[in-house]
Design a protein around this motif. Sequence first.
Motif, PDB file in Angstrom:
ATOM      1  N   SER A   1       1.902   6.333  -7.303  1.00  0.00           N
ATOM      2  CA  SER A   1       0.760   6.992  -7.952  1.00  0.00           C
ATOM      3  C   SER A   1       1.037   8.457  -8.251  1.00  0.00           C
ATOM      4  CB  SER A   1      -0.487   6.864  -7.074  1.00  0.00           C
ATOM      5  OG  SER A   1      -0.356   7.652  -5.904  1.00  0.00           O
TER       6      SER A   1
ATOM      7  N   VAL B   1       2.319   1.667  -3.519  1.00  0.00           N
ATOM      8  CA  VAL B   1       1.310   2.160  -4.460  1.00  0.00           C
ATOM      9  C   VAL B   1       1.088   3.659  -4.272  1.00  0.00           C
ATOM     10  CG1 VAL B   1      -1.152   2.082  -5.044  1.00  0.00           C
ATOM     11  CG2 VAL B   1       0.129  -0.040  -4.746  1.00  0.00           C
ATOM     12  N   GLN B   2       0.998   4.071  -3.004  1.00  0.00           N
ATOM     13  CA  GLN B   2       0.779   5.483  -2.700  1.00  0.00           C
ATOM     14  C   GLN B   2       1.923   6.334  -3.246  1.00  0.00           C
ATOM     15  OE1 GLN B   2       0.449   6.270   1.472  1.00  0.00           O
ATOM     16  NE2 GLN B   2      -0.614   8.213   1.179  1.00  0.00           N
TER      17      GLN B   2
ATOM     18  N   ILE C   1      -6.209   7.040  -5.701  1.00  0.00           N
ATOM     19  CA  ILE C   1      -5.348   5.893  -5.415  1.00  0.00           C
ATOM     20  C   ILE C   1      -4.624   6.088  -4.079  1.00  0.00           C
ATOM     21  CG2 ILE C   1      -3.294   4.611  -6.161  1.00  0.00           C
ATOM     22  CD1 ILE C   1      -4.164   5.176  -9.042  1.00  0.00           C
TER      23      ILE C   1
ATOM     24  N   MET D   1      -5.676   1.221   3.086  1.00  0.00           N
ATOM     25  CA  MET D   1      -5.129  -0.137   3.177  1.00  0.00           C
ATOM     26  C   MET D   1      -4.010  -0.186   4.209  1.00  0.00           C
ATOM     27  SD  MET D   1      -4.870  -1.115  -0.858  1.00  0.00           S
ATOM     28  CE  MET D   1      -3.723  -2.438  -0.539  1.00  0.00           C
ATOM     29  N   TYR D   2      -3.120   0.786   4.155  1.00  0.00           N
ATOM     30  CA  TYR D   2      -1.979   0.817   5.064  1.00  0.00           C
ATOM     31  C   TYR D   2      -2.449   0.971   6.512  1.00  0.00           C
ATOM     32  CZ  TYR D   2       2.368   2.322   7.260  1.00  0.00           C
ATOM     33  OH  TYR D   2       3.448   2.434   8.082  1.00  0.00           O
TER      34      TYR D   2
ATOM     35  N   ALA E   1      -4.832   3.609  -0.931  1.00  0.00           N
ATOM     36  CA  ALA E   1      -3.600   3.002  -0.412  1.00  0.00           C
ATOM     37  C   ALA E   1      -3.395   3.368   1.059  1.00  0.00           C
ATOM     38  CB  ALA E   1      -2.404   3.454  -1.246  1.00  0.00           C
TER      39      ALA E   1
ATOM     40  N   ALA F   1       0.823  -1.202   0.000  1.00  0.00           N
ATOM     41  CA  ALA F   1       0.000   0.000   0.000  1.00  0.00           C
ATOM     42  C   ALA F   1       0.856   1.250   0.000  1.00  0.00           C
ATOM     43  CB  ALA F   1      -0.922   0.003   1.221  1.00  0.00           C
ATOM     44  N   GLN F   2       1.943   1.226   0.780  1.00  0.00           N
ATOM     45  CA  GLN F   2       2.827   2.382   0.829  1.00  0.00           C
ATOM     46  C   GLN F   2       3.513   2.598  -0.519  1.00  0.00           C
ATOM     47  OE1 GLN F   2       5.699   2.210   4.067  1.00  0.00           O
ATOM     48  NE2 GLN F   2       5.039   4.254   4.690  1.00  0.00           N
TER      49      GLN F   2
END
Length: 376
Positions: free
Chosen positions: A172, A168-169, A184, A191-192, A188, A165-166
């Motif tokens: 993005s 993806v963040q 996004i 999620m994190y 993310a 998640a980190q």
Amino acid sequence: MSSDSGQAKATILYVDDEDMARKYFARAVGGEYEILLASGAEEAMELLWGQGARIAILVTDFRMPGRNGGDLLRQVAREFPTVVRILVTAYADKDMLLDTVNSGEVFRILEKPLGLAQVRDVLRAAVERHREREVRHQRLTAIDETLAFLAHELNTPLAAIANFAQGVQNRSEADYSVQRQGEIGQAAAAMYSNAQYCLAVISSFLQSVRNTAGGAPAKTAPDINAGALIMALLDTYPFAEGQRAWVQVETPGDFPVYTLPNCVALVLSSVMSNALRALADVPAPSLRFVVEAVPRPRIRICDNGPGIPPEVMERLLVDPVTTYAEAGGSGLGMIFCNRVMQSFGGGIQIDSQSGAGTIVTLEFPNTKSRMHRSDR
């Protein structure tokens, strides 16, 4: 434990430096119990290290050469907490024993010269206390084993989710439009946050149970009321946007949660998570925690969601069934929660009808449970 009950005799370790005293004790109660004899603290510890699993009761004289009985009691309390400890002393020793008694190292005191009727009464009570301790120890072990399995199964994937998640963040920001980046990044971050919350809950719960199994003194963990436990959960739970406004807490009759509050908090968290998921598509979602002390201590979690289908309801606390399989649900959550509540004399009741919401009731024992307390 008498042989009349059809069960094996309880084993008693009797410690006294006087040979005649040891022989008298063995003759007096040897027909009812298995007796092991030691002439001092060191010999007693050797027997405990070798045969501690079968020793239920330690009876020791106070005045002995070398280490006295008080010192022996303290060591046994640390290393063999399920062994019930009884001290034998002369009247003149009573003032000297005040610290030992007050610190909870002894279950009963027997006064010399020993009276047979009193000895038998005290030993019967000690056997019952040992049975209670064994049951509590087995329950705690079961919870510890269950949690260790869950921690093993969940820690690695949760950590992976948090790292992913980190990542993806971060990525993005370079690959998408500003609006898409925001969407996004928000997903993310959620999620994190959820992964980190789950990891924290698992770690806290595991530490709580292991401290309890190790005999941590109750005074280091003050009692917490059910209402305060719920409010603490609401303060730390990673709600999605707007979800916190769905939740209300009512406390018409608050009560203290004496046993493993971290375990209870985990159960509350799991039940609330299920309710929030059920309320996702409800036009005016409502989730109420109701704390009641009469007729018995309980917490009711009431939602106005779509309810639970009858075919799932009848198996919910018995078999791994779920209405959220597509979201990764396994159906093990309610079974685990019920096992936690049952471990200290409580339980879970579920009342639900399709289209009419769900009420999950956590029931607590009427009397103060002492699973996590030193009871001598």
